[in-house]
Write a protein that holds these residues in place. Structure first.
Motif, short mmCIF file in Angstrom:
data_model
loop_
_atom_site.label_atom_id
_atom_site.label_comp_id
_atom_site.label_asym_id
_atom_site.label_seq_id
_atom_site.Cartn_x
_atom_site.Cartn_y
_atom_site.Cartn_z
N ILE A 328 -12.30 21.44 -47.75
CA ILE A 328 -11.66 19.97 -47.93
C ILE A 328 -12.08 18.99 -47.01
CG2 ILE A 328 -9.19 19.36 -47.51
CD1 ILE A 328 -8.09 21.97 -48.57
N ARG A 329 -12.24 19.64 -45.62
CA ARG A 329 -12.84 18.31 -44.75
C ARG A 329 -14.03 17.84 -45.17
NH1 ARG A 329 -10.57 21.98 -40.34
NH2 ARG A 329 -12.39 23.39 -40.57
N ILE A 330 -15.03 18.36 -45.51
CA ILE A 330 -16.34 18.12 -46.01
C ILE A 330 -16.43 17.17 -47.04
CG2 ILE A 330 -18.62 18.56 -47.23
CD1 ILE A 330 -18.65 21.20 -45.32
N THR A 331 -15.37 17.53 -48.09
CA THR A 331 -15.11 16.74 -49.41
C THR A 331 -14.71 15.32 -49.08
OG1 THR A 331 -14.72 18.87 -50.58
CG2 THR A 331 -14.24 16.70 -51.79
N VAL A 332 -13.55 15.40 -47.92
CA VAL A 332 -12.92 14.18 -47.86
C VAL A 332 -13.98 13.11 -46.95
CG1 VAL A 332 -11.31 13.08 -46.12
CG2 VAL A 332 -10.68 15.02 -47.68
N ILE A 333 -14.95 13.65 -46.32
CA ILE A 333 -15.76 13.05 -45.77
C ILE A 333 -16.91 12.52 -46.73
CG2 ILE A 333 -17.96 13.30 -44.10
CD1 ILE A 333 -16.14 15.27 -42.45
N LYS A 334 -17.06 13.28 -47.63
CA LYS A 334 -18.01 12.88 -48.75
C LYS A 334 -17.46 11.32 -49.55
CE LYS A 334 -18.50 15.34 -52.27
NZ LYS A 334 -18.63 16.85 -52.87
N TYR A 335 -16.05 11.30 -49.51
CA TYR A 335 -15.64 10.28 -50.40
C TYR A 335 -15.14 9.11 -49.33
CZ TYR A 335 -15.67 12.52 -54.74
OH TYR A 335 -15.69 12.80 -55.93
N GLU A 336 -15.63 8.99 -47.91
CA GLU A 336 -15.29 8.15 -46.87
C GLU A 336 -15.31 6.86 -47.39
OE1 GLU A 336 -17.63 8.89 -43.58
OE2 GLU A 336 -16.23 7.58 -42.38
N GLN A 337 -16.71 6.25 -48.01
CA GLN A 337 -16.88 5.33 -48.56
C GLN A 337 -15.77 4.58 -49.47
OE1 GLN A 337 -19.33 3.50 -47.09
NE2 GLN A 337 -18.33 1.63 -47.96
N ALA A 338 -15.77 5.44 -50.75
CA ALA A 338 -14.65 5.02 -51.57
C ALA A 338 -13.37 4.94 -51.04
CB ALA A 338 -14.65 6.18 -52.68
N ILE A 339 -13.03 5.84 -50.04
CA ILE A 339 -11.62 5.69 -49.50
C ILE A 339 -11.51 4.26 -48.72
CG2 ILE A 339 -10.04 6.57 -47.64
CD1 ILE A 339 -11.32 9.13 -48.38
N LYS A 340 -12.58 3.83 -47.93
CA LYS A 340 -12.46 2.70 -47.18
C LYS A 340 -12.30 1.51 -48.20
CE LYS A 340 -14.94 3.25 -42.84
NZ LYS A 340 -16.14 3.63 -42.32
N ASN A 341 -13.09 1.36 -49.29
CA ASN A 341 -13.21 0.50 -50.24
C ASN A 341 -11.66 0.16 -50.77
OD1 ASN A 341 -15.92 0.26 -49.93
ND2 ASN A 341 -16.54 1.09 -51.88
N LYS A 342 -11.05 1.30 -51.12
CA LYS A 342 -9.65 1.16 -51.78
C LYS A 342 -8.61 1.07 -50.43
CE LYS A 342 -8.26 2.41 -56.31
NZ LYS A 342 -7.87 3.65 -57.05
N LYS A 343 -9.05 0.98 -49.18
CA LYS A 343 -8.07 0.92 -48.33
C LYS A 343 -6.96 2.06 -48.46
CE LYS A 343 -8.75 -4.03 -47.51
NZ LYS A 343 -9.26 -4.19 -48.81
N ILE A 344 -7.49 3.15 -48.65
CA ILE A 344 -6.50 4.43 -48.66
C ILE A 344 -6.26 5.05 -47.46
CG2 ILE A 344 -6.01 6.55 -49.91
CD1 ILE A 344 -8.16 5.30 -52.43
N ASN A 345 -4.94 5.59 -47.19
CA ASN A 345 -4.57 6.27 -45.97
C ASN A 345 -4.42 7.56 -46.45
OD1 ASN A 345 -3.51 6.94 -43.48
ND2 ASN A 345 -1.51 6.62 -44.35
N VAL A 346 -5.53 8.40 -45.76
CA VAL A 346 -5.70 9.86 -45.95
C VAL A 346 -5.33 10.50 -44.88
CG1 VAL A 346 -7.20 11.82 -46.74
CG2 VAL A 346 -7.76 9.09 -47.38
N ASP A 347 -4.49 11.64 -45.21
CA ASP A 347 -3.44 12.44 -44.53
C ASP A 347 -4.22 14.06 -44.69
OD1 ASP A 347 -2.26 12.94 -42.33
OD2 ASP A 347 -0.38 12.42 -43.05
#
Ligand SMILES: Nc1ncnc2c1ncn2[C@@H]1O[C@H](COP(=O)(O)OP(=O)(O)O)[C@@H](O)[C@H]1O
Ligand SMILES: [Mg+2]
Length: 468
Positions: A328-347
């Motif tokens: 899970i940790r690795i996958t979330v890191i993999k999507y870091e860019q997309a998360i930043k682009n969409k300004k999503i708050n990930v918990d």
């Protein structure tokens, strides 16, 4: 040669009927023959008393020879029997039929005399073949007067005579057997046609149609027996064939559709570059767009190959101990860019640092990637995502929540089918509709479950895994 069901039934039934009649007839005639001979014997022995009295009267001189002969004759024709009288030396002195009068004066008894003298009757099956044409049954009865042996009565009945009623009896048995066979053939014909042959013919006819591609054909047989069951099962089979055929058509049309749009874009971009419509300085940009499209195609083809392998049961899982939290940790890191682009708050809220489960690492990565990819894709700009692991008994539950629109009730069941996209307009460019069906197929193969729940402000996907 192909034998019809009808002829097989007829042969079987005729054999059974014939056999049972033969056995019955054999038993009956055995019994009947014995009975008949016994009856005959009693009848003859009864008359013997009277003949004996007459013979003694003659021997004592109180009855004329003529009178006795007359009596013997009438007795003989009444009993259908040849009657001879012999004296105590075994010499014949009277016969019931004129044809045998040459026997008078001849000694015809020798060894039998011993038995007769002591008062015993003698029974002979075949003898006297020189006198009679056919086989005869002979009874010899001693004449005793005041306990003194005075001679014997010899009675011959031709076996043919005895057997005649038996023959009638056989005729009746065979006639009724033939009648029973004829009737049963008619009955078998009627019932086999109605119950078996016609319905089977119908099923056969429809099977033929289906094999030629008319998968919408059905059988209509409404009998409540095995044939009815067969027809029902057949219809069910036809139904699933029709469904498979529909699926196949749908699948081909979906795949072609999915492949066509990226191919059209790629063709447009490269064509534009080749014929110079796209200015040189923009070529790189358009090539990168074309590159993205090929990546999309590659992903689609890989997904399709995965799905078909899973569905064909060819996907071999490499079962090992896997740290699901790590994945899970690795996958979330993999999507870091997309998360930043969409300004999503990930918990990310994981129980324990390391949580080991049983599974195939690559496939678990595929599952988590698909779910997080969906969460990012379907959450609103500035929305929130929450990934959690929870241990309950020997299970680990992984949930991926994203804020945003709920999934409509009519879509809840459908989202797991391949190529299904709830919002066709919005997701057409970025989705294939294969992700969730891959997720579900892998988990099913692992023996685990996945489901979706609508929450107050979003959607939560949950799946289970086996804890070590
Ligand atoms: N997190 C989510 N929120 C809302 N809808 C979702 C979510 N995940 C999946 N869906 C719905 O389920 C459909 C199927 O998902 P999926 O099989 O992953 O295909 P894709 O992601 O390529 O559209 C999506 O098109 C979408 O309509
Ligand atoms: Mg997806």
């Amino acid at each position: 040669m192909k034998k019809s069901l009808f002829s097989k039934l007829v042969i079987t039934f005729a054999t059974i009927i014939t056999l049972s009649f033969v056995i019955t007839a054999a038993f009956l005639s055995y019994w009947f023959e014995g009975y008949y001979f016994e009856q005959r014997k009693t009848q003859l022995l009864n008359e013997c008393e009277y003949i004996g009295v007459t013979a003694v009267k003659y021997l004592n001189g109180s009855l004329s020879y003529q009178r006795m002969e007359e009596l013997l004759q009438s007795m003989g024709s009444y009993l259908y029997t040849d009657i001879w009288l012999a004296d105590n030396y075994g010499i014949v002195y009277a016969v019931s039929s004129k044809g045998n009068s040459e026997l008078i004066g001849k000694q015809i008894l020798s060894e039998e005399l011993r038995e007769l003298r002591i008062g015993k009757s003698v029974e002979k099956r075949d003898g006297y073949s020189s006198v009679f044409k056919g086989p005869v049954h002979t009874y010899m009865v001693p004449i005793l007067y005041k306990d003194v042996f005075r001679g014997s009565i010899i009675m011959h009945t031709s076996i043919g005579e005895i057997k005649e009623p038996l023959e009638r009896f056989y005729e009746i048995i065979w006639a009724s057997a033939s009648l029973a066979i004829i009737i049963s053939v008619i009955v078998i014909y009627y019932f086999s046609q109605k119950i078996i042959i016609k319905p089977l013919g119908k099923i056969n006819h429809v099977a033929d149609k289906i094999s030629k591609g008319e998968v919408d054909k059905r059988v209509y047989v409404n009998s409540q027996d095995e044939i009815g069951d067969l027809a029902n099962s057949f219809n069910l089979m036809a139904e699933s064939l029709e469904k498979i055929e529909d699926n196949r058509r749908q699948f081909i049309s979906n795949v072609s559709h999915e492949i066509r749009s990226p191919l059209t874009s790629i063709k447009g971009f490269i064509g534009g570059i080749l014929d110079g419509v796209i200015p040189r300085e923009n070529e790189k940009y358009y090539l990168s767009l074309a590159y993205d499209e090929t990546q999309r195609l590659t992903r689609l083809v890989n997904d399709l190959l995965d799905l078909s392998a899973i569905e064909a049961g060819q996907l071999k899982l490499r079962i090992e101990e896997v740290n699901i939290n790590e994945i899970i940790r690795i996958t979330v890191i993999k999507y870091e860019q997309a998360i930043k682009n969409k300004k999503i708050n990930v918990d990310v809220c994981l129980q324990y640092d390391d949580l080991y489960v049983i599974g195939d690492k690559d496939r678990l990565i595929q599952i988590v990637t698909n779910l997080i990819d969906n969460a990012i894709k379907y959450t609103n700009e500035g929305g929130s995502i929450e990934v959690m692991t929870r241990v309950k008994g020997d299970k680990v539950y992984v949930s991926v929540f994203n804020s945003g629109e709920k999934i409509k009730d009519e879509d809840l069941k459908q989202i797991w089918t391949r190529f299904y996209k709830a919002d066709k307009a919005r997701s057409s460019k970025i989705s294939t509709g294969l992700g969730l069906s891959i997720v579900r197929s892998i988990l099913t193969q692992l023996g685990e479950d996945v489901w979706v729940e609508n929450k107050d402000n979003g959607v939560m996907f949950i799946f289970s895994l086996k804890k070590i």
